[in-house]
Write an enzyme that holds these catalytic residues in place. Structure first.
Site, PDB file in Angstrom:
ATOM      1  N   ASN A 181      15.003  64.414 -36.115  1.00 29.39           N
ATOM      2  CA  ASN A 181      16.161  64.086 -36.227  1.00 29.39           C
ATOM      3  C   ASN A 181      16.720  64.551 -34.851  1.00 29.39           C
ATOM      4  O   ASN A 181      17.137  65.601 -34.732  1.00 29.39           O
ATOM      5  CB  ASN A 181      16.877  65.073 -37.423  1.00 29.39           C
ATOM      6  CG  ASN A 181      18.312  64.552 -37.697  1.00 29.39           C
ATOM      7  OD1 ASN A 181      18.877  63.799 -36.918  1.00 29.39           O
ATOM      8  ND2 ASN A 181      18.683  65.213 -38.726  1.00 29.39           N
ATOM      9  N   ARG A 236      14.667  59.947 -38.563  1.00 32.37           N
ATOM     10  CA  ARG A 236      15.843  59.751 -39.051  1.00 32.37           C
ATOM     11  C   ARG A 236      16.742  58.913 -38.091  1.00 32.37           C
ATOM     12  O   ARG A 236      17.096  59.400 -37.017  1.00 32.37           O
ATOM     13  CB  ARG A 236      16.596  61.232 -39.462  1.00 32.37           C
ATOM     14  CG  ARG A 236      18.045  60.960 -39.896  1.00 32.37           C
ATOM     15  CD  ARG A 236      18.547  62.238 -40.338  1.00 32.37           C
ATOM     16  NE  ARG A 236      19.977  61.944 -41.066  1.00 32.37           N
ATOM     17  CZ  ARG A 236      21.136  62.504 -40.829  1.00 32.37           C
ATOM     18  NH1 ARG A 236      21.343  63.507 -39.838  1.00 32.37           N
ATOM     19  NH2 ARG A 236      22.135  62.297 -41.477  1.00 32.37           N
ATOM     20  N   HIS A 253      24.105  59.775 -45.365  1.00 30.23           N
ATOM     21  CA  HIS A 253      23.611  60.774 -46.049  1.00 30.23           C
ATOM     22  C   HIS A 253      22.771  60.131 -47.181  1.00 30.23           C
ATOM     23  O   HIS A 253      22.527  60.861 -48.460  1.00 30.23           O
ATOM     24  CB  HIS A 253      24.406  61.537 -46.724  1.00 30.23           C
ATOM     25  CG  HIS A 253      25.300  62.568 -45.639  1.00 30.23           C
ATOM     26  ND1 HIS A 253      26.501  63.022 -46.093  1.00 30.23           N
ATOM     27  CD2 HIS A 253      25.024  62.999 -44.808  1.00 30.23           C
ATOM     28  CE1 HIS A 253      26.924  63.790 -45.075  1.00 30.23           C
ATOM     29  NE2 HIS A 253      26.012  64.012 -44.055  1.00 30.23           N
ATOM     30  N   ARG A 310      34.866  66.805 -38.734  1.00 32.00           N
ATOM     31  CA  ARG A 310      35.462  65.534 -39.025  1.00 32.00           C
ATOM     32  C   ARG A 310      36.755  65.302 -40.155  1.00 32.00           C
ATOM     33  O   ARG A 310      36.653  66.071 -40.831  1.00 32.00           O
ATOM     34  CB  ARG A 310      34.316  64.460 -39.436  1.00 32.00           C
ATOM     35  CG  ARG A 310      33.463  63.986 -38.215  1.00 32.00           C
ATOM     36  CD  ARG A 310      32.298  63.344 -38.888  1.00 32.00           C
ATOM     37  NE  ARG A 310      31.066  63.826 -38.616  1.00 32.00           N
ATOM     38  CZ  ARG A 310      29.936  63.556 -39.385  1.00 32.00           C
ATOM     39  NH1 ARG A 310      29.968  62.798 -40.276  1.00 32.00           N
ATOM     40  NH2 ARG A 310      28.922  64.179 -39.231  1.00 32.00           N
ATOM     41  N   GLU A 347      16.086  66.464 -47.117  1.00 32.79           N
ATOM     42  CA  GLU A 347      16.017  65.192 -46.426  1.00 32.79           C
ATOM     43  C   GLU A 347      14.570  65.018 -45.612  1.00 32.79           C
ATOM     44  O   GLU A 347      14.220  63.914 -45.393  1.00 32.79           O
ATOM     45  CB  GLU A 347      17.190  65.155 -45.572  1.00 32.79           C
ATOM     46  CG  GLU A 347      18.590  64.629 -46.158  1.00 32.79           C
ATOM     47  CD  GLU A 347      19.564  65.198 -45.252  1.00 32.79           C
ATOM     48  OE1 GLU A 347      19.925  66.156 -45.002  1.00 32.79           O
ATOM     49  OE2 GLU A 347      20.312  64.317 -44.950  1.00 32.79           O
TER      50      GLU A 347
END
Ligand code: ADP
Length: 380
Positions: A9, A74, A163, A224, A367
């Site tokens: 990732n 990813r 996600h 964010r 993940e």
């Protein structure tokens, strides 16, 4: 030795890696190499990958003895057309590159990671797994922005969602935990990490999610903003004289919980609230307010919700966030068991009363495992 997958990732300044056995679900190792391109870190992504191999070697894991069958990457944005896990070739790289304008902060570093890993591990198949994939078939009513249709079409503007790997994995785990088919459940999944998103899922198919064209929409996150009136951006550009880059950086890096409370880590945030810090208090209150708003929206959207699941760093660990997100919702069928919620635990667990009409769960996301399994799935 069971087969393993190396999962990568890549961000602009960090490379996260994990070595996973897809069959057993065991994670043999994971780690992160940070400060890529920093004077005190490593010079580039290739050096970062080699540093990751050094870390594995330090842990006694030799690359040629791991039984690696694939490298899983990813990739944040799959755009309108890429959603199945896909074996990497030059055509795929070109297609992901063409999406860089849609995801300028995320796709270029993922591409760098893919190119470097193909160079360093040329004999292994590389597979790209897209964070948008699960939401590819969102109903049009949820995926469409109510803006000029021609403009939206020309520029591929829709709500993509992110996600996805986590929302899919966690919703399947919730069904497994409850011992029922995922097809039988109406679910709300709350992925609350540094990035945060919620989804409403019917029978395993997402009906809505809080992130949109980019991972900026929706919930308040670590750095964010989540939802803001688009008029704010126009105002900042036209009247406050901020450049497009200034605005983007502010919304991505200096907003959210950090922008309001000066802190990204919820453990520290709680400590500061306890000490009477008003900024930390406001940051937390805004975070919870937005979260409750979306939970309410999704309860209405689903009409009948079977299960609400918390996951990711905050969702798995922060009992106060879970309590405050769902307090006072007994009339809506949500009866949190304060004792279960506050009890520390690691695996999947129920935190609502057994008699609660809506079951509330905490399920650790994984993940890396989901990506590893997707790789094996596509390679057959
Ligand atoms: P990412 O989106 O980077 O993968 P994670 O899902 O790992 O993030 O979540 C990281 C965040 O989780 C941290 O910034 C912190 O706010 C929160 N967190 C981690 N552990 C705890 C804890 N024990 N209590 C409260 N919050 C925690």
């Amino acid at each position: 030795m069971p087969a393993t997958v190396l999962v990568l990732n890549c961000g602009s300044s960090s490379l996260k890696y994990a070595v996973v056995q897809p069959d057993t679900g065991r994670q043999l190792a994971d780690g992160i190499v940070e400060r890529i391109g920093d004077a005190e870190g490593v010079p580039d992504h290739e050096a970062a990958l080699r540093a990751a191999f050094d870390q594995l070697a330090d842990a006694g894991l030799r690359l040629d003895e791991l039984g690696l069958v694939a490298v899983g990457h990813r990739v944040v944005h799959g755009g309108p057309d890429l959603y199945r896990p896909t074996v990497v070739d030059d055509a795929l790289i070109a297609e992901v590159r063409s999406l860089s304008a849609l995801a300028p902060l995320h796709n270029p570093p993922a591409l760098l990671g893919i190119e470097v890993a193909r160079k360093v591990l040329p004999d292994l198949p590389h597979v790209a797994v897209f964070d948008t994939a699960f939401f590819h078939d969102l109903p049009a009513a949820a995926a469409t922005y109510a803006i000029d249709r021609d403009v939206a079409e020309q520029w591929h503007i829709r709500r993509y969602g992110f996600h996805g790997t986590s929302h899919q994995y966690v919703s399947e785990q919730a069904a497994e935990f409850l011992g029922v088919p995922v097809a039988s459940l109406n679910q709300i999944v709350l992925h609350l990490g540094n990035g945060a998103s919620a989804s409403a899922i019917v029978g395993g198919r997402p009906q809505d999610t809080t992130m949109g064209l980019t991972p900026m929409e929706g919930l308040v996150m670590g750095t964010r903003s989540g939802d803001v009136d688009p008029g704010v951006l126009v105002y900042l550009w036209r009247t406050a004289g901020m450049s497009v880059e200034d605005i983007e950086t502010m919304l991505n890096k200096r907003s959210g919980v950090r922008g309001l409370g000066g802190e990204i880590d919820f453990r520290v945030l709680h400590r500061r609230i306890d000490e009477g810090d008003a900024d930390a208090r406001l940051a937390y209150d805004v975070y919870i307010h937005r979260l409750r708003k979306y939970i309410g929206a999704y309860l209405a959207l689903l009409g009948n919700t079977d299960v609400i699941t918390f996951t990711a760093g905050v969702g798995e660990n922060d009992a106060a966030v879970r309590r405050d997100a769902l307090s006072g919702m007994a009339p809506l069928g949500i009866e949190l068991d304060e004792h279960l919620n506050a009890s520390p635990g690691r695996g999947a667990r129920r935190i609502s009363f057994e008699t609660s009409p809506v079951t509330v769960l905490v399920i650790p996301t994984d993940e890396e495992l989901a990506i590893a399994r997707a790789c094996v799935g596509v390679l057959g």
